[in-house]
Design a protein around this motif. Sequence first.
Motif, PDB file in Angstrom:
ATOM      1  N   MET A 165       0.854  -1.181   0.000  1.00 58.63           N
ATOM      2  CA  MET A 165       0.000   0.000   0.000  1.00 58.63           C
ATOM      3  C   MET A 165       0.887   1.226   0.000  1.00 58.63           C
ATOM      4  O   MET A 165       1.731   1.386   0.862  1.00 58.63           O
ATOM      5  N   VAL A 166       0.633   2.103  -0.987  1.00 57.50           N
ATOM      6  CA  VAL A 166       1.630   3.148  -1.186  1.00 57.50           C
ATOM      7  C   VAL A 166       1.053   4.536  -1.366  1.00 57.50           C
ATOM      8  O   VAL A 166       1.750   5.454  -1.716  1.00 57.50           O
ATOM      9  N   GLY A 167      -0.200   4.732  -1.154  1.00 53.46           N
ATOM     10  CA  GLY A 167      -0.741   6.070  -1.321  1.00 53.46           C
ATOM     11  C   GLY A 167      -2.094   6.154  -0.639  1.00 53.46           C
ATOM     12  O   GLY A 167      -2.596   5.182  -0.099  1.00 53.46           O
ATOM     13  N   THR A 168      -2.747   7.324  -0.633  1.00 53.94           N
ATOM     14  CA  THR A 168      -4.042   7.466  -0.007  1.00 53.94           C
ATOM     15  C   THR A 168      -4.998   8.159  -0.939  1.00 53.94           C
ATOM     16  O   THR A 168      -4.615   8.922  -1.803  1.00 53.94           O
ATOM     17  N   ASP A 169      -6.273   7.853  -0.769  1.00 49.27           N
ATOM     18  CA  ASP A 169      -7.352   8.509  -1.505  1.00 49.27           C
ATOM     19  C   ASP A 169      -8.460   8.756  -0.514  1.00 49.27           C
ATOM     20  O   ASP A 169      -9.200   7.840  -0.164  1.00 49.27           O
ATOM     21  N   ASN A 170      -8.528  10.040   0.001  1.00 53.44           N
ATOM     22  CA  ASN A 170      -9.510  10.386   1.025  1.00 53.44           C
ATOM     23  C   ASN A 170      -9.394   9.448   2.223  1.00 53.44           C
ATOM     24  O   ASN A 170     -10.377   8.931   2.745  1.00 53.44           O
ATOM     25  N   GLY A 171      -8.172   9.203   2.649  1.00 55.12           N
ATOM     26  CA  GLY A 171      -7.952   8.384   3.826  1.00 55.12           C
ATOM     27  C   GLY A 171      -7.842   6.903   3.533  1.00 55.12           C
ATOM     28  O   GLY A 171      -7.528   6.132   4.433  1.00 55.12           O
ATOM     29  N   ASN A 228      -6.169   3.537   1.649  1.00 55.50           N
ATOM     30  CA  ASN A 228      -4.917   3.120   1.035  1.00 55.50           C
ATOM     31  C   ASN A 228      -5.167   2.745  -0.414  1.00 55.50           C
ATOM     32  O   ASN A 228      -6.150   2.092  -0.746  1.00 55.50           O
ATOM     33  N   VAL A 229      -4.236   3.134  -1.291  1.00 55.41           N
ATOM     34  CA  VAL A 229      -4.338   2.832  -2.720  1.00 55.41           C
ATOM     35  C   VAL A 229      -3.283   1.781  -3.066  1.00 55.41           C
ATOM     36  O   VAL A 229      -2.109   1.963  -2.738  1.00 55.41           O
ATOM     37  N   THR A 230      -3.702   0.731  -3.704  1.00 58.72           N
ATOM     38  CA  THR A 230      -2.792  -0.343  -4.075  1.00 58.72           C
ATOM     39  C   THR A 230      -2.779  -0.523  -5.587  1.00 58.72           C
ATOM     40  O   THR A 230      -3.679  -0.071  -6.295  1.00 58.72           O
ATOM     41  N   ILE A 231      -1.759  -1.217  -6.054  1.00 52.87           N
ATOM     42  CA  ILE A 231      -1.696  -1.562  -7.470  1.00 52.87           C
ATOM     43  C   ILE A 231      -2.909  -2.399  -7.869  1.00 52.87           C
ATOM     44  O   ILE A 231      -3.450  -2.249  -8.963  1.00 52.87           O
ATOM     45  N   ALA A 232      -3.350  -3.286  -6.966  1.00 52.59           N
ATOM     46  CA  ALA A 232      -4.513  -4.130  -7.262  1.00 52.59           C
ATOM     47  C   ALA A 232      -5.761  -3.283  -7.491  1.00 52.59           C
ATOM     48  O   ALA A 232      -6.579  -3.586  -8.371  1.00 52.59           O
ATOM     49  N   MET A 233      -5.917  -2.216  -6.708  1.00 52.91           N
ATOM     50  CA  MET A 233      -7.074  -1.326  -6.893  1.00 52.91           C
ATOM     51  C   MET A 233      -7.013  -0.654  -8.258  1.00 52.91           C
ATOM     52  O   MET A 233      -8.007  -0.582  -8.986  1.00 52.91           O
ATOM     53  N   ILE A 234      -5.840  -0.161  -8.631  1.00 51.08           N
ATOM     54  CA  ILE A 234      -5.681   0.506  -9.924  1.00 51.08           C
ATOM     55  C   ILE A 234      -5.940  -0.485 -11.064  1.00 51.08           C
ATOM     56  O   ILE A 234      -6.589  -0.157 -12.065  1.00 51.08           O
ATOM     57  N   ALA A 235      -5.444  -1.711 -10.909  1.00 48.94           N
ATOM     58  CA  ALA A 235      -5.649  -2.728 -11.942  1.00 48.94           C
ATOM     59  C   ALA A 235      -7.132  -3.017 -12.129  1.00 48.94           C
ATOM     60  O   ALA A 235      -7.626  -3.144 -13.252  1.00 48.94           O
ATOM     61  N   ARG A 236      -7.854  -3.118 -11.020  1.00 48.18           N
ATOM     62  CA  ARG A 236      -9.293  -3.397 -11.095  1.00 48.18           C
ATOM     63  C   ARG A 236     -10.037  -2.260 -11.784  1.00 48.18           C
ATOM     64  O   ARG A 236     -10.903  -2.491 -12.643  1.00 48.18           O
ATOM     65  N   LEU A 237      -9.687  -1.049 -11.463  1.00 43.79           N
ATOM     66  CA  LEU A 237     -10.343   0.107 -12.074  1.00 43.79           C
ATOM     67  C   LEU A 237     -10.010   0.236 -13.563  1.00 43.79           C
ATOM     68  O   LEU A 237     -10.851   0.633 -14.363  1.00 43.79           O
ATOM     69  N   ALA A 238      -8.776  -0.141 -13.933  1.00 45.50           N
ATOM     70  CA  ALA A 238      -8.348  -0.015 -15.331  1.00 45.50           C
ATOM     71  C   ALA A 238      -8.770  -1.205 -16.175  1.00 45.50           C
ATOM     72  O   ALA A 238      -8.697  -1.156 -17.406  1.00 45.50           O
TER      73      ALA A 238
END
Length: 341
Positions: free
Chosen positions: A1-7, A9-19
């Motif tokens: 976990m390497v970042g935040t979005d309104n509190g 945690n943002v992960t590569i897995a989250m970005i992959a799912r959205l993309a």
Amino acid sequence: MVGTDNGRNVTIAMIARLAGVSVPTVSRVVNGRSDVAPQTRKRVEELLTRYGYRRRSPTRQTAAGLIDLVFNDLDSPWAVEIIRGVEEVARSSGVGTAVSAIHWRISSAKQWLDNMRARSTEGVILVTSMVNPPLHAEFCRLHIPVVIIDPAGVDPRESPTIGATNWAGSLSANQYLLGLGHRRIGFIAGPPHLMCSRARLDGYRAALGAAGVPVDPALVRPGNFHPETGYLAGTQLLALPDPPTAIFASSDQMALGVYEAVRKRGLRVPGDISVVGFDDLPEVRWCSPPLTTVRQPLAEMGMLAARTVLRLAGGEKTDSERLELATELVIRDSAAPPRRR
């Protein structure tokens, strides 16, 4: 976990799912690799920016991905050649290769699927198989590309497939035997559920038909690409009241089984019977006599499958859903004109 979005945690897995792409694809964009389609890269970068993803320092980058290479079994030098081709491409692309043999038992398949979910998989190469609906649904959910080498049938889900010109290879081998003067040619088939097996049988029939030679059902025997069935079928064919003068085995391993059947009957190849195989495995040039066979570019098929998986993982499209590499008849010393009876 390497970042935040309104509190959060943002992960590569989250970005992959959205993309709508795989985790390794996002990892390649994050790490600045070039093997990602421009449109996919743009979509992923926009999401990384939108959700405030912060790249890791070089000392903590995500581990390299893997290509999953899945066989029914690994008891054949045929499989070794496929592995060699896949690993060559994987190594040059900076990814690893995870080789599995699951025999398509439910327990083995489930364990393999659980293991695959736990690692960073670029894509999956299945050998002599099809993607059943539940497995296909899981691959889609995880955005994991799939390529099939020598599929069991036409996949309605249109997974890209890699094969060889099996019909043409069989045709050329049997035309060669016919050209030597053989008219009674035995045929040892592969597993009937495989497209490559059916194509080789069709090539045999086509060659005989074009030469005006009727197909004798007694000369067509079942096999499974392994030496034992070549030995059994060869024994049966040689015991016929009117045996063949040549045998075309639709794999090199079955051809070597035929060699043993010939030896045990006190006969010689090619003096008493000609034998031709299919594959051109490395060892057949060293058997006695060296085997005439159809070269199937197994390592090249593995290389093409690996390149295709990596292209799909990078968001690119394939040029064709069905890719076939050319076969070639390799003439050695195991076939000669038939001896007069």
